[in-house]
Design a protein around this motif. Structure first.
Motif, PDB file in Angstrom:
ATOM      1  N   SER A 177       0.821  -1.218   0.000  1.00 24.35           N
ATOM      2  CA  SER A 177       0.000   0.000   0.000  1.00 24.35           C
ATOM      3  C   SER A 177       0.857   1.272   0.000  1.00 24.35           C
ATOM      4  O   SER A 177       0.840   2.055   0.965  1.00 24.35           O
ATOM      5  N   ALA A 198      -6.824  10.285  -7.597  1.00 20.49           N
ATOM      6  CA  ALA A 198      -6.854   9.887  -6.178  1.00 20.49           C
ATOM      7  C   ALA A 198      -7.699   8.634  -5.986  1.00 20.49           C
ATOM      8  O   ALA A 198      -7.284   7.690  -5.302  1.00 20.49           O
ATOM      9  N   ASN A 199      -8.883   8.601  -6.581  1.00 19.89           N
ATOM     10  CA  ASN A 199      -9.739   7.426  -6.405  1.00 19.89           C
ATOM     11  C   ASN A 199      -9.176   6.196  -7.110  1.00 19.89           C
ATOM     12  O   ASN A 199      -9.358   5.067  -6.631  1.00 19.89           O
ATOM     13  N   LEU A 201      -6.527   4.837  -4.785  1.00 17.47           N
ATOM     14  CA  LEU A 201      -7.195   4.127  -3.698  1.00 17.47           C
ATOM     15  C   LEU A 201      -7.778   2.804  -4.194  1.00 17.47           C
ATOM     16  O   LEU A 201      -7.736   1.785  -3.495  1.00 17.47           O
ATOM     17  N   ALA A 202      -8.336   2.817  -5.394  1.00 16.23           N
ATOM     18  CA  ALA A 202      -8.955   1.602  -5.939  1.00 16.23           C
ATOM     19  C   ALA A 202      -7.941   0.482  -6.074  1.00 16.23           C
ATOM     20  O   ALA A 202      -8.245  -0.686  -5.826  1.00 16.23           O
ATOM     21  N   VAL A 203      -6.727   0.825  -6.436  1.00 17.87           N
ATOM     22  CA  VAL A 203      -5.713  -0.211  -6.670  1.00 17.87           C
ATOM     23  C   VAL A 203      -5.105  -0.700  -5.353  1.00 17.87           C
ATOM     24  O   VAL A 203      -4.389  -1.699  -5.343  1.00 17.87           O
ATOM     25  N   GLY A 204      -5.412   0.004  -4.268  1.00 17.59           N
ATOM     26  CA  GLY A 204      -4.944  -0.460  -2.967  1.00 17.59           C
ATOM     27  C   GLY A 204      -3.830   0.373  -2.365  1.00 17.59           C
ATOM     28  O   GLY A 204      -3.281   0.019  -1.326  1.00 17.59           O
ATOM     29  N   SER A 226      -2.363   4.601  -1.449  1.00 19.34           N
ATOM     30  CA  SER A 226      -2.916   5.837  -0.884  1.00 19.34           C
ATOM     31  C   SER A 226      -2.341   7.044  -1.607  1.00 19.34           C
ATOM     32  O   SER A 226      -1.149   7.092  -1.893  1.00 19.34           O
ATOM     33  N   PRO A 227      -3.188   8.047  -1.893  1.00 18.03           N
ATOM     34  CA  PRO A 227      -2.718   9.249  -2.569  1.00 18.03           C
ATOM     35  C   PRO A 227      -2.539  10.402  -1.602  1.00 18.03           C
ATOM     36  O   PRO A 227      -3.218  10.492  -0.579  1.00 18.03           O
ATOM     37  N   ILE A 238     -12.977   2.844 -12.719  1.00 20.83           N
ATOM     38  CA  ILE A 238     -12.373   2.892 -11.378  1.00 20.83           C
ATOM     39  C   ILE A 238     -12.909   1.743 -10.519  1.00 20.83           C
ATOM     40  O   ILE A 238     -12.160   1.091  -9.790  1.00 20.83           O
ATOM     41  N   ASP A 239     -14.208   1.486 -10.640  1.00 27.26           N
ATOM     42  CA  ASP A 239     -14.793   0.342  -9.921  1.00 27.26           C
ATOM     43  C   ASP A 239     -14.108  -0.964 -10.321  1.00 27.26           C
ATOM     44  O   ASP A 239     -13.878  -1.842  -9.473  1.00 27.26           O
ATOM     45  N   TYR A 290     -10.907  -1.312  -8.627  1.00 29.63           N
ATOM     46  CA  TYR A 290     -11.169  -1.653  -7.231  1.00 29.63           C
ATOM     47  C   TYR A 290     -11.409  -3.158  -7.054  1.00 29.63           C
ATOM     48  O   TYR A 290     -10.958  -3.754  -6.086  1.00 29.63           O
ATOM     49  N   ASN A 291     -12.111  -3.735  -7.998  1.00 29.27           N
ATOM     50  CA  ASN A 291     -12.492  -5.146  -7.894  1.00 29.27           C
ATOM     51  C   ASN A 291     -11.533  -6.088  -8.619  1.00 29.27           C
ATOM     52  O   ASN A 291     -11.784  -7.304  -8.661  1.00 29.27           O
ATOM     53  N   VAL A 341      -8.617  18.633  -4.829  1.00 28.98           N
ATOM     54  CA  VAL A 341      -8.766  17.191  -5.063  1.00 28.98           C
ATOM     55  C   VAL A 341     -10.229  16.775  -4.951  1.00 28.98           C
ATOM     56  O   VAL A 341     -10.758  16.037  -5.782  1.00 28.98           O
ATOM     57  N   ASP A 355      -4.440   9.877   6.285  1.00 26.86           N
ATOM     58  CA  ASP A 355      -5.166   8.896   7.087  1.00 26.86           C
ATOM     59  C   ASP A 355      -4.549   8.798   8.471  1.00 26.86           C
ATOM     60  O   ASP A 355      -3.372   9.039   8.663  1.00 26.86           O
ATOM     61  N   ARG A 407     -11.770   4.123   1.436  1.00 31.03           N
ATOM     62  CA  ARG A 407     -11.257   3.830   0.096  1.00 31.03           C
ATOM     63  C   ARG A 407     -11.749   4.848  -0.932  1.00 31.03           C
ATOM     64  O   ARG A 407     -11.550   4.683  -2.138  1.00 31.03           O
ATOM     65  N   THR A 420     -11.628   9.019  -1.773  1.00 35.99           N
ATOM     66  CA  THR A 420     -11.068  10.291  -1.371  1.00 35.99           C
ATOM     67  C   THR A 420     -12.211  11.262  -1.082  1.00 35.99           C
ATOM     68  O   THR A 420     -13.210  11.287  -1.802  1.00 35.99           O
ATOM     69  N   HIS A 443     -20.508  -5.523  -9.036  1.00 32.55           N
ATOM     70  CA  HIS A 443     -19.327  -5.018  -9.764  1.00 32.55           C
ATOM     71  C   HIS A 443     -18.972  -3.574  -9.413  1.00 32.55           C
ATOM     72  O   HIS A 443     -17.990  -3.070  -9.938  1.00 32.55           O
ATOM     73  N   GLU A 444     -19.785  -2.892  -8.616  1.00 34.17           N
ATOM     74  CA  GLU A 444     -19.448  -1.510  -8.320  1.00 34.17           C
ATOM     75  C   GLU A 444     -18.361  -1.426  -7.242  1.00 34.17           C
ATOM     76  O   GLU A 444     -18.229  -2.332  -6.413  1.00 34.17           O
ATOM     77  N   GLY A 445     -17.600  -0.344  -7.274  1.00 31.95           N
ATOM     78  CA  GLY A 445     -16.500  -0.157  -6.335  1.00 31.95           C
ATOM     79  C   GLY A 445     -16.484   1.240  -5.757  1.00 31.95           C
ATOM     80  O   GLY A 445     -17.543   1.851  -5.556  1.00 31.95           O
ATOM     81  N   ASN A 446     -15.297   1.770  -5.518  1.00 24.52           N
ATOM     82  CA  ASN A 446     -15.215   3.018  -4.757  1.00 24.52           C
ATOM     83  C   ASN A 446     -15.725   4.244  -5.512  1.00 24.52           C
ATOM     84  O   ASN A 446     -16.227   5.182  -4.892  1.00 24.52           O
ATOM     85  N   SER A 447     -15.643   4.241  -6.832  1.00 23.54           N
ATOM     86  CA  SER A 447     -16.109   5.422  -7.559  1.00 23.54           C
ATOM     87  C   SER A 447     -17.630   5.508  -7.517  1.00 23.54           C
ATOM     88  O   SER A 447     -18.198   6.568  -7.244  1.00 23.54           O
ATOM     89  N   SER A 448     -18.286   4.397  -7.764  1.00 25.15           N
ATOM     90  CA  SER A 448     -19.744   4.384  -7.640  1.00 25.15           C
ATOM     91  C   SER A 448     -20.172   4.615  -6.199  1.00 25.15           C
ATOM     92  O   SER A 448     -21.207   5.248  -5.949  1.00 25.15           O
TER      93      SER A 448
END
Lengths: 273, 273, 273
Positions: free
Chosen positions: A13, A29-30, A33-36, A38-39, A253-254, A257-258, B23, B137, B194, B196, B242-247
């Motif tokens: 991370s 930034a998102n 975060l999605a990839v694991g 921190s920005p 981005i989702d 994340y997944n 941001v 964080d 997860r 921003t 299938h949704e993640g942090n952006s959704s």
């Protein structure tokens, strides 16, 4: 290997310092975060210099550069190099103005980047010290295709050797080389060009990959490029009826994340030239 | 009471001036609109000073501070205090650099904020005038949990008394105190970390709550914290496959938009220490 | 005719330079891409000056102006005028501070804009050189409605003649005039006011429409206003259960992306006064 690079990002991370444009900064930034990872963003010179030290990587993107942020780029970049951090340059719009070209060229001269990632026009501008760019998109004549693939791969290898950086020339076919091997990657979809920021997101993610995989920089860069393209394919497959580029951005981005290492390994489409 | 605070926001619809980072600024604006208030952003010193006067609240967030915006923060903050407006400080990254720590500490010295909202690391930095922050964080050791809850609540109460501001230390468990009572709030989900900007959005919303409930600042702050956490829970429950942090970001703002005072009252999870 | 204007945007794909606020800049970029054009952002004076030359249009939005970007606005604006590019002014918050009013008024004096687009309060401020604005929203008393429609259309025509620019006063009813004809457009939904940036997006899109339809500036401006309002209607119809303003923003941009000239022709609701 590509999947292992992603696993390392999630395990370690990394904290990625971004001096980047204000157009796509939220998506960057998102995506990080999605990839694991921190920005963190800081672009006042004294602040950027100090923030660099607590991070693992620095992603410099010149998309909306100004005199203040340019100073921050040089100061933070030199500090990051001293500290041995992962260093990425995204020369957005190099070739479109003298300030962008000069800034990118001078950054390359003063700072040793692990990876320089741009479209064909930007990369060619850095190579020649001059060029032409239709906005931030590569002009048609500059695109990598099956006809010019061998030639372009040779160009990318050459530039990598002369610059001492991994060169990642991204487009319909992405070419990533450390001067020896060259990955040619065919993930992604053309509709990604109808979203602002897919390139910027990739550079931010790539910084995390380099920081988490310092022994395998070429593979880490290639892995992040495959991941971004594959997320573009997966996100596209999840678009609902009536959805367009704004929802597509979210779904990409989702998908990052997944993303699992297995999906990445299975979905990566590349050859090594 | 918590629901009534939300009703007052919607009835009065305060205009919230935000000097905030680039941001998450778009999400802050949409979150303020979602809750029923109106946002305005101005960070050129002379402009910020004047814009302050037509607003009801000022939300100062130092996330991407620079020398120009720092001047705007002081000028607008002093003007807002003269005018009796709601005043919130979000000391993003205090402890991560000297500039951030000094700016936040000096803002506290020069301006009387109604609420200072940050994570444990930032709040501790302001308390001690020094500290350490892993990016924006809270470090693990700094997190509020069931074991250290009484101690941390005591710390927040103490700091509120010494600073003269309501202190809102947010995390897995949120602590909000005016020096007398301390709310311990357990709304929210870990996945909010997860995305921003959930903290930035909360500070913007909180400014609207304080402006609309000047007689009940502690309750208004607690209400906004419950609302944000509950929106995180509701938004999570609406995520599609299938949704993640952006959704998730979108669904949280959507949940704020659709929040009723009844839902807030029913869903708020808190105790008073 | 309105549909033809959209077709021209997609055929020509103008490159739109935006000097705009950092609150809604990402949505402006994605909206410009959605309509089939390309965005570029540059606000450092020397960079903005040079970037102007490679573009087809310039969209100046004063939403978060500062001394640096104001200089960029004047330099890029004068360059764009010399080059005969499409020129749009979005005087966000004119009337809310002296700096905003002065900047917008001076921009109008120094640069000949094809279209000036704002809400009633902003447009009246520019007309009188003073005024009042509740943030960036039009105050109730300033709204165009069926009662004051003829009067307001007359005002817009007058201002267009005296300024030499098409005036686009947007709100529940939009009025667009070149001094001769005045379009009164009734597309859109009130919920669009609960999203930040619908006005900013419209100005960016309008710049692309003007660039692609230089012989029909009034119709191009009216077409972009109908498109934005209609996208607001279509996006609203696609909202899923529990969705709110954040998803609505995405669905509006998506609706722009999927808009056909036939849908636009069929859905446009206007009369010519």
């Amino acid at each position: 290997m590509l999947g292992k690079c992603l696993e390392n990002v999630r395990r370690i991370s990394p904290l990625v310092h971004n001096i980047t444009n204000y157009v796509t900064v939220n998506d960057v930034a998102n995506a990080i975060l999605a990839v694991g990872a921190s920005p963190i963003m800081a672009d006042e010179p004294s602040d950027a210099y100090e923030i660099t030290a607590i991070c693992n990587a620095l992603n410099i993107n010149i998309g909306t550069l100004n005199s203040r942020t340019i100073e921050a780029m040089f100061r933070a970049g030199q500090r990051a190099e001293e500290l041995g951090h992962a260093l990425i340059l995204d020369p957005v719009g190099a070739g479109a103005s003298q300030l962008r070209t000069d800034t990118a060229v001078n950054l390359m001269k003063k700072i040793k980047f692990h990876v320089i990632r741009g479209n064909a026009s930007e990369i060619k501008t850095l190579f020649t010290g001059s060029g032409n760019t239709h906005g931030v998109d590569v002009s048609m004549a500059d695109a990598v295709n099956d006809e010019n693939l061998a030639f372009m791969a040779g160009f990318v290898k050459d530039f990598s050797r002369s610059s001492g950086s991994v060169i990642a020339l991204t487009g319909a076919i992405d070419l990533i080389s450390d001067g020896g091997k060259c990955y040619a990657i065919r993930n992604g979809r053309p509709e990604m060009g109808r979203i602002t920021g897919t390139g910027c997101m990739l550079s931010g993610i790539m910084a995390a990959f380099i920081a988490a995989n310092p022994e395998n920089i070429l593979e880490a860069a290639a892995s992040s490029v495959c991941l971004m393209g594959l997320a573009g394919e997966i996100g596209y497959s999840h678009l609902l009826e009536h959805e367009g580029n704004s929802s597509y951005r979210n779904r990409i981005i989702d998908a990052i994340y997944n993303m699992t290492s297995e999906t990445l390994e299975r979905g990566a489409k590349y050859e090594i030239l």
